[in-house]
Motif scaffolding. Structure first.
Motif, PDB file in Angstrom:
ATOM      1  N   ASP A  68       0.827  -1.213   0.000  1.00 57.90           N
ATOM      2  CA  ASP A  68       0.000   0.000   0.000  1.00 57.90           C
ATOM      3  C   ASP A  68       0.857   1.257   0.000  1.00 57.90           C
ATOM      4  O   ASP A  68       0.596   2.209  -0.723  1.00 57.90           O
ATOM      5  CB  ASP A  68      -0.920   0.009   1.229  1.00 57.90           C
ATOM      6  CG  ASP A  68      -1.982  -1.073   1.136  1.00 57.90           C
ATOM      7  OD1 ASP A  68      -2.093  -1.709   0.059  1.00 57.90           O
ATOM      8  OD2 ASP A  68      -2.694  -1.288   2.145  1.00 57.90           O
ATOM      9  N   PHE A  69       1.907   1.239   0.850  1.00 51.08           N
ATOM     10  CA  PHE A  69       2.708   2.477   0.904  1.00 51.08           C
ATOM     11  C   PHE A  69       3.505   2.679  -0.374  1.00 51.08           C
ATOM     12  O   PHE A  69       3.634   3.804  -0.869  1.00 51.08           O
ATOM     13  CB  PHE A  69       3.539   2.540   2.200  1.00 51.08           C
ATOM     14  CG  PHE A  69       5.015   2.231   2.096  1.00 51.08           C
ATOM     15  CD1 PHE A  69       5.907   3.141   1.522  1.00 51.08           C
ATOM     16  CD2 PHE A  69       5.533   1.040   2.614  1.00 51.08           C
ATOM     17  CE1 PHE A  69       7.273   2.858   1.456  1.00 51.08           C
ATOM     18  CE2 PHE A  69       6.895   0.759   2.544  1.00 51.08           C
ATOM     19  CZ  PHE A  69       7.766   1.662   1.952  1.00 51.08           C
ATOM     20  N   ILE A  70       3.979   1.576  -0.966  1.00 51.52           N
ATOM     21  CA  ILE A  70       4.732   1.739  -2.220  1.00 51.52           C
ATOM     22  C   ILE A  70       3.776   2.180  -3.339  1.00 51.52           C
ATOM     23  O   ILE A  70       4.130   3.004  -4.188  1.00 51.52           O
ATOM     24  CB  ILE A  70       5.493   0.439  -2.579  1.00 51.52           C
ATOM     25  CG1 ILE A  70       6.562   0.159  -1.503  1.00 51.52           C
ATOM     26  CG2 ILE A  70       6.154   0.560  -3.953  1.00 51.52           C
ATOM     27  CD1 ILE A  70       7.436  -1.048  -1.753  1.00 51.52           C
ATOM     28  N   GLY A  71       2.549   1.684  -3.315  1.00 45.62           N
ATOM     29  CA  GLY A  71       1.544   2.138  -4.280  1.00 45.62           C
ATOM     30  C   GLY A  71       1.353   3.648  -4.208  1.00 45.62           C
ATOM     31  O   GLY A  71       1.273   4.337  -5.224  1.00 45.62           O
ATOM     32  N   LEU A  72       1.321   4.166  -2.975  1.00 42.91           N
ATOM     33  CA  LEU A  72       1.152   5.613  -2.800  1.00 42.91           C
ATOM     34  C   LEU A  72       2.388   6.368  -3.288  1.00 42.91           C
ATOM     35  O   LEU A  72       2.276   7.470  -3.818  1.00 42.91           O
ATOM     36  CB  LEU A  72       0.853   5.916  -1.332  1.00 42.91           C
ATOM     37  CG  LEU A  72      -0.542   5.448  -0.877  1.00 42.91           C
ATOM     38  CD1 LEU A  72      -0.630   5.363   0.640  1.00 42.91           C
ATOM     39  CD2 LEU A  72      -1.631   6.374  -1.425  1.00 42.91           C
ATOM     40  N   VAL A  73       3.569   5.757  -3.129  1.00 45.21           N
ATOM     41  CA  VAL A  73       4.787   6.388  -3.667  1.00 45.21           C
ATOM     42  C   VAL A  73       4.687   6.450  -5.191  1.00 45.21           C
ATOM     43  O   VAL A  73       4.993   7.474  -5.808  1.00 45.21           O
ATOM     44  CB  VAL A  73       6.068   5.617  -3.238  1.00 45.21           C
ATOM     45  CG1 VAL A  73       7.310   6.212  -3.912  1.00 45.21           C
ATOM     46  CG2 VAL A  73       6.235   5.646  -1.728  1.00 45.21           C
ATOM     47  N   GLN A  74       4.217   5.352  -5.789  1.00 51.42           N
ATOM     48  CA  GLN A  74       4.055   5.330  -7.245  1.00 51.42           C
ATOM     49  C   GLN A  74       3.149   6.474  -7.708  1.00 51.42           C
ATOM     50  O   GLN A  74       3.357   7.076  -8.745  1.00 51.42           O
ATOM     51  CB  GLN A  74       3.466   3.977  -7.685  1.00 51.42           C
ATOM     52  CG  GLN A  74       4.436   2.816  -7.538  1.00 51.42           C
ATOM     53  CD  GLN A  74       3.780   1.453  -7.738  1.00 51.42           C
ATOM     54  OE1 GLN A  74       2.556   1.331  -7.747  1.00 51.42           O
ATOM     55  NE2 GLN A  74       4.598   0.426  -7.902  1.00 51.42           N
ATOM     56  N   GLU A  75       2.162   6.774  -6.867  1.00 48.77           N
ATOM     57  CA  GLU A  75       1.232   7.865  -7.209  1.00 48.77           C
ATOM     58  C   GLU A  75       1.750   9.222  -6.735  1.00 48.77           C
ATOM     59  O   GLU A  75       1.030  10.217  -6.773  1.00 48.77           O
ATOM     60  CB  GLU A  75      -0.139   7.576  -6.580  1.00 48.77           C
ATOM     61  CG  GLU A  75      -0.875   6.444  -7.274  1.00 48.77           C
ATOM     62  CD  GLU A  75      -1.972   5.826  -6.404  1.00 48.77           C
ATOM     63  OE1 GLU A  75      -2.486   6.537  -5.509  1.00 48.77           O
ATOM     64  OE2 GLU A  75      -2.271   4.641  -6.603  1.00 48.77           O
ATOM     65  N   LYS A  76       2.974   9.245  -6.276  1.00 51.56           N
ATOM     66  CA  LYS A  76       3.629  10.470  -5.776  1.00 51.56           C
ATOM     67  C   LYS A  76       2.923  11.056  -4.552  1.00 51.56           C
ATOM     68  O   LYS A  76       3.052  12.243  -4.254  1.00 51.56           O
ATOM     69  CB  LYS A  76       3.740  11.536  -6.872  1.00 51.56           C
ATOM     70  CG  LYS A  76       4.613  11.099  -8.028  1.00 51.56           C
ATOM     71  CD  LYS A  76       4.823  12.241  -9.001  1.00 51.56           C
ATOM     72  CE  LYS A  76       5.517  11.709 -10.233  1.00 51.56           C
ATOM     73  NZ  LYS A  76       5.561  12.674 -11.329  1.00 51.56           N
ATOM     74  N   ASP A  77       2.118  10.247  -3.880  1.00 47.45           N
ATOM     75  CA  ASP A  77       1.470  10.717  -2.660  1.00 47.45           C
ATOM     76  C   ASP A  77       2.364  10.326  -1.480  1.00 47.45           C
ATOM     77  O   ASP A  77       2.106   9.366  -0.763  1.00 47.45           O
ATOM     78  CB  ASP A  77       0.081  10.080  -2.533  1.00 47.45           C
ATOM     79  CG  ASP A  77      -0.635  10.530  -1.256  1.00 47.45           C
ATOM     80  OD1 ASP A  77      -0.073  11.362  -0.507  1.00 47.45           O
ATOM     81  OD2 ASP A  77      -1.748  10.022  -1.006  1.00 47.45           O
TER      82      ASP A  77
END
Lengths: 483, 286
Positions: A68-77
């Protein structure tokens, strides 16, 4: 979106992390690893395929929702990413730096089956640092006060994690720290070049923000006993950490110039002896320093010796390269910094002159049959004794149990080495309402394992205080990942 | 940021020019401390941690007392503190307390400013019903401290001075031996410089009288973590902070203790000289 990622061709190698030049960094205490830039972090995050059945989280003792956290990094969040980590990990900037990810989350990473695993630790560090640099610290939610009170003994990784969890659950938490500053091993043990103390201070400040009261100079077992704490608090968690340093029992170990790793590192890190005489605490800086041992603490000590000005800093370890218990990354960094490794070598005595260390006598070893630990037992090679001229020796061969809490607490079950017996899943000791976790239970282990123990105990203390039954839902605390 | 500063309630010069008495507002420590224990203090953010024996404990008042002699940078800085000043860190009580019981006759023996920590020890032995005799020595009468205080808690106080300016001429062992010869001594407790404790222990060994000495090696954390304070007693390595500070004086490796005490001699000198230079400058410009 996940589909799209799968179709993209995966880069087999992880994005390298910028580091200080090995030779230059050997003479300063600044951090070795400089951390990812935003571009590098995004590049590395793209390597995560967001698999349907992520394995990584099973390797995390505190159950960070890694995908989940890496997904948010991918989205630049990045703010979203750090908030996600903080749901289960109070010390992300610390863990991103010192966790042995290669043996935990990254070891189980699905990408890692075919290629290099995703650099989860580096990404964790990136978002933690991003938050600090961008000053948008979000305060974790604190539940309504339960009216219950908990005393925490020790402000190292186990105590801090337990304190944070319990405070967020609405309990009034007081932490008792023996030293003059909170942080435990994060402060006195792990060197600045691996974990800047400003980061530790900031992560600890997060505790105060939660309403946790930290009392320094409070040696539990001396200033007050655990039994006395039980009169004033509804529960006690003991996370008092590593104890008395081990010595080999060879001749010359009490000569001037022989340190335990604990003392060598405490003088340097906590007392800032590297900045003597601006800071009052001195340290003997050897021209030639031998560090006995092969763990992370030995690597920290030998690299500290180099930075204090040693011309040659040497690891003396009785087994071979393959058995070095230190993280591969730390060994690699040590090699880069020109640390000399005397492997398959064991000290036989320390030779002195006028009360000071002059040389360490060693014997060469060869590997024999496997021992109880499954590792091949080192056997001395007869007649292979030789001397290494040194003026400082640092013994880094583990610690025993600190006696202060065990000796002063009534009816607390201890094992044969003097460590507190506590349930692995709940931290419960033989005394109701008294919990324990971290090195005082397991003996010397890692920061993240201590944090995991603090978290599990906090979960059980919460249930105990509120008289709730065992929960059925799986929470982070219930993730079973211990062998 | 720090919330646990310790306030100095009283200071007193007790011996010219550099031995001072301090009373600290420290109710939590005072409640728990026992004779023979010590505290570790750190004066300020740059400070080192040094162990100091408790010269008095007053649980009702919530105070502890220390005697400090300016022998290096930290102690020189300490003795400049005034009533009302704060100390950054006072940690304790540390170490094992003196084992107090009714034995019969107990001699407490001290030298220099080591006499001060004997005060609460002597008082406790007296309260336990013992005959308590103090044997104290100094080079000269003007260097004696705590004689009056010891008079209040001991049955007899025997004084020796090297130059004969007061009491028996000679070192403490001279008067001690006279007392031991009577053959009725059950225990000797000695606190002072290592060299003095060594000779006291040698003397009492001849009379086969149990002798406890309070060792003062270099310490850092003082709570059983760093191992700086290791001493050899009966051929075994012990940690003075958690196993001690009191040990059987007949078993102590004195040469090792004295050698280890000198580990940072040159650094201590460097630090003290730098401080004195800065200090002189400060006094000039103020």
């Amino acid at each position: 979106m996940a589909e799209e990622r799968k179709r993209r061709k995966l880069i087999p190698n992880r994005t390298p992390i910028p580091e200080q030049d090995p030779i230059k960094r050997g003479s300063n205490f600044k951090e070795v690893s400089l951390g990812y830039t935003t571009e590098q972090a995004l590049e590395e995050a793209e390597r995560c395929i967001r698999c349907a059945k992520p394995q990584c989280v099973k390797g995390c003792p505190v159950g960070v929702q890694i995908g989940d956290f890496i997904g948010l990094v991918q989205e630049k969040d990045f703010q979203g990413a750090i908030n996600k980590i903080k749901e289960t990990n109070i010390l992300p900037a610390v863990c991103g730096r010192v966790c042995p990810q290669e043996d935990q989350c990254e070891k189980l990473c699905v990408v890692g089956k075919k290629f290099e695993p995703v650099a989860i630790g580096r990404l964790e560090r990136f978002v933690a640092d991003w938050e600090r640099d961008h000053g948008q610290k979000t305060k974790p939610k604190v539940a309504k006060s339960t009216g219950k009170t908990v005393a925490i003994v020790g402000s190292g990784p186990a105590g801090v994690t337990a304190a944070s969890d319990l405070a967020q659950l609405g309990h009034k938490v007081t932490v008792f720290e023996a030293l003059h500053e909170p942080g435990g091993v994060l402060l006195y043990g792990i060197p600045e070049f691996r974990l800047p103390k400003a980061i530790v201070a900031e992560e600890i400040a997060g505790l105060t923000d939660l309403g946790v009261d930290i009392q320094t100079n409070a040696v539990v077992g001396k200033l007050m006993t655990v039994d006395e704490l039980m009169e004033d608090f509804d529960a006690v968690f003991i996370g008092s950490g590593a104890g008395l340093p081990n010595f080999m029992g060879i001749d010359g170990e009490n000569l001037n110039g022989v340190y335990s790793a604990n003392e060598f590192l405490t003088r340097t890190n906590l007392m800032k002896a590297y900045d003597f005489p601006k800071f009052d605490t001195p340290i003997t800086v050897g021209d030639r320093v031998a560090v006995v041992g092969g763990g992370n603490v030995a690597m920290d000590s030998v690299r500290t010796a180099l930075r204090l000005g040693a011309e040659e800093a040497i690891i003396v370890y009785r087994r071979s390269d393959a058995e070095l218990p230190a993280r591969a990354e730390e060994v690699h960094h040590a090699h880069e910094e020109t640390i000399r490794f005397e492997l398959l070598t064991s000290p036989t005595k320390i030779i002195g002159e006028d009360g000071w260390v002059k040389a360490i006598e060693c014997i060469r070893m060869e590997l024999g049959e496997p021992d109880d630990s499954g590792r091949r037992r080192p056997v001395p090679i007869k007649g292979s004794e030789f001397q290494i001229p040194v003026n400082v020796v640092v013994m880094s061969i583990g610690t025993g149990a600190n006696p202060l809490v065990p000796q002063s607490t009534k009816n607390l079950d201890l094992n044969k080495w003097g460590y507190i017996v506590a349930d692995e899943e709940t931290g419960r000791t033989s005394r109701e309402g008294i919990y324990a976790g971290g090195d005082i239970v397991t003996g010397s282990a890692t920061v993240i394992l201590a944090m995991g123990a603090g978290r599990k105990a906090a979960g059980d203390i919460h249930r105990y205080l509120l008289g709730e039954p065992e929960p059925e839902v799986e929470t982070a605390a219930e993730v079973k990942n211990q062998p | 940021m720090k919330s646990d500063l310790t306030k100095i309630l009283e200071t007193k010069l007790i011996r010219e020019p550099d031995v001072f008495y301090f009373k600290l507002d420290s109710p939590a420590i005072a409640r728990k401390a026992k004779p023979g224990q010590f505290v570790i203090i750190r004066l300020n953010e740059q400070g080192e941690r040094i162990p100091l024996s408790l010269a008095d404990i007053n649980p009702d008042e919530g105070t502890i007392s220390l005697i400090v002699m300016a022998v290096g940078k930290t102690t020189a800085e300490f003795v400049e503190l005034k009533t009302g000043d704060d100390i950054s860190d006072v940690c304790g009580p540390l170490g094992q307390p003196t084992h107090i019981e009714k034995l019969g006759k107990v001699i407490v023996s001290g030298g220099g400013f080591g006499v001060a920590p004997l005060f609460p020890i002597a008082r406790a032995f007296k309260a336990a019903g013992n005959e308590v005799v103090c044997v104290m020595g100094a080079r000269s009468s003007d260097l004696l401290i705590y004689e009056d205080e010891m008079q209040t808690v001991c049955d007899r106080v025997l004084v020796t001075t090297d130059d004969g300016s007061k009491g028996t001429k000679g070192v403490v062992t001279v008067a001690l031996e006279e007392e031991l010869k009577k053959g009725d001594t059950d225990l000797v407790i000695c606190v002072g410089p290592a060299i003095m404790m060594k000779f006291v222990a040698f003397t009492t060994k001849n009379y086969n009288v149990k002798t406890m000495v309070s060792l003062n090696p270099i310490m850092v954390d003082g709570s059983g973590m760093c191992g700086a304070c290791r001493v050899s007693v009966g051929g075994e390595t012990k940690f003075a902070c958690t196993d001690g500070p009191e040990f059987d004086g007949h078993q102590v490796d004195w040469d090792l203790l004295m050698s280890r005490q000198k580990m940072y001699l040159s650094e201590e000198k460097e630090s003290f000289e730098a401080w004195k230079a800065r200090h002189a400058h400060m006094l000039e410009t103020s």
